[in-house]
Design a protein around this motif. Structure first.
Motif, PDB file in Angstrom:
ATOM      1  N   SER A  48       1.261   4.337  -2.739  1.00 19.60           N
ATOM      2  CA  SER A  48       0.901   5.508  -2.555  1.00 19.60           C
ATOM      3  C   SER A  48       1.865   6.498  -3.166  1.00 19.60           C
ATOM      4  CB  SER A  48       0.898   5.740  -1.221  1.00 19.60           C
ATOM      5  OG  SER A  48       2.089   5.548  -0.336  1.00 19.60           O
ATOM      6  N   ARG A  49       3.060   5.841  -3.298  1.00 21.79           N
ATOM      7  CA  ARG A  49       4.121   6.675  -4.019  1.00 21.79           C
ATOM      8  C   ARG A  49       4.011   6.555  -5.634  1.00 21.79           C
ATOM      9  NH1 ARG A  49      10.150   5.333  -1.918  1.00 21.79           N
ATOM     10  NH2 ARG A  49      10.243   7.664  -3.114  1.00 21.79           N
ATOM     11  N   GLN A  86       0.731  -1.042   0.014  1.00 23.68           N
ATOM     12  CA  GLN A  86       0.041   0.090   0.171  1.00 23.68           C
ATOM     13  C   GLN A  86       0.752   1.267  -0.063  1.00 23.68           C
ATOM     14  OE1 GLN A  86      -2.463  -0.694   3.282  1.00 23.68           O
ATOM     15  NE2 GLN A  86      -3.844  -1.860   2.503  1.00 23.68           N
ATOM     16  N   TRP A  87       1.890   1.119   0.949  1.00 23.31           N
ATOM     17  CA  TRP A  87       2.913   2.385   0.767  1.00 23.31           C
ATOM     18  C   TRP A  87       3.459   2.787  -0.618  1.00 23.31           C
ATOM     19  CZ3 TRP A  87       8.365   2.751   0.150  1.00 23.31           C
ATOM     20  CH2 TRP A  87       8.936   3.818   0.451  1.00 23.31           C
TER      21      TRP A  87
END
Length: 202
Positions: free
Chosen positions: A158-159, A154-155
């Protein structure tokens, strides 16, 4: 004088477990291309422990190449070459007839097209029986192998929505298309995996 050596905590943590797999997977001698070498800490660790190999580091990032060169000079290893400016998407990698290609923690922080280009390029440049080694997190059967990997995925997204933890089955299929058979899947610390591919004859 400025010290260009960069430090990666993850490289320090994972280099010994990765080296244990490489000792079994790589040939005793030959030319190895490391793609996306990052700080260069892996290159000097592996080349220092496997002196029969001619280690060619590379990275698309200029600062990373400075760090690789600085680590190489610091270690004083004769079997590590000057780093190449290499993006797997480019048609000319500057090397051919490779005995092995090593790529650590790249395909989840790059476009899927980079994984496709990696396999295509490795498949065309590896000698028969040559090895492609990959390390990183993967999903298996469409599911994450740990909650921490799901959070990491998820991180990453997000980038960049095109990044993310890849499905191992899709990566193995890329290898098959490029003439590379996945011979070994090794569970590693921190919910990562080593994938060892071998170039099929012909």
């Amino acid at each position: 004088m400025t010290d260009s050596r960069q430090h990666s905590p993850s490289a320090e943590r994972n280099r010994e477990p990765i080296l244990a797999v490489l000792r079994e997977a790589l040939p005793a001698s030959g030319r190895v291309l490391e793609i996306a070498s990052g700080t260069g800490e892996h290159a000097i660790c592996f080349a220092g422990a496997l002196p029969g190999l001619d280690w060619q580091p590379s990275d698309a990032d200029a600062q990373a190449r400075e760090s690789i060169a600085a680590w190489t000079a610091h270690a004083g290893l004769a079997n590590v070459r000057a780093p190449l400016a290499l993006d797997v998407h480019q048609p000319d990698w500057g090397v051919d007839a490779l005995d092995a290609v090593v790529c650590i923690n790249m395909i989840h922080i790059s476009l899927w097209s980079a994984a496709q280009a990696l396999f295509d390029g490795a498949g065309r440049r590896l000698v028969d029986g040559g090895v492609l080694y990959l390390y990183g997190p993967y999903r298996r059967g469409g599911a994450h192998t740990a909650p921490s990997n799901e959070a990491f995925d998820q991180w990453l997204k997000s980038r960049d929505p095109e990044w993310g933890v890849r499905d191992m089955e899709a990566v193995v299929a890329l290898g098959d298309t490029a003439g590379l058979t996945c011979e070994r899947v090794v569970a590693m610390p921190a919910n990562n995996f080593s994938l060892v591919f071998t170039k099929r004859a012909g």
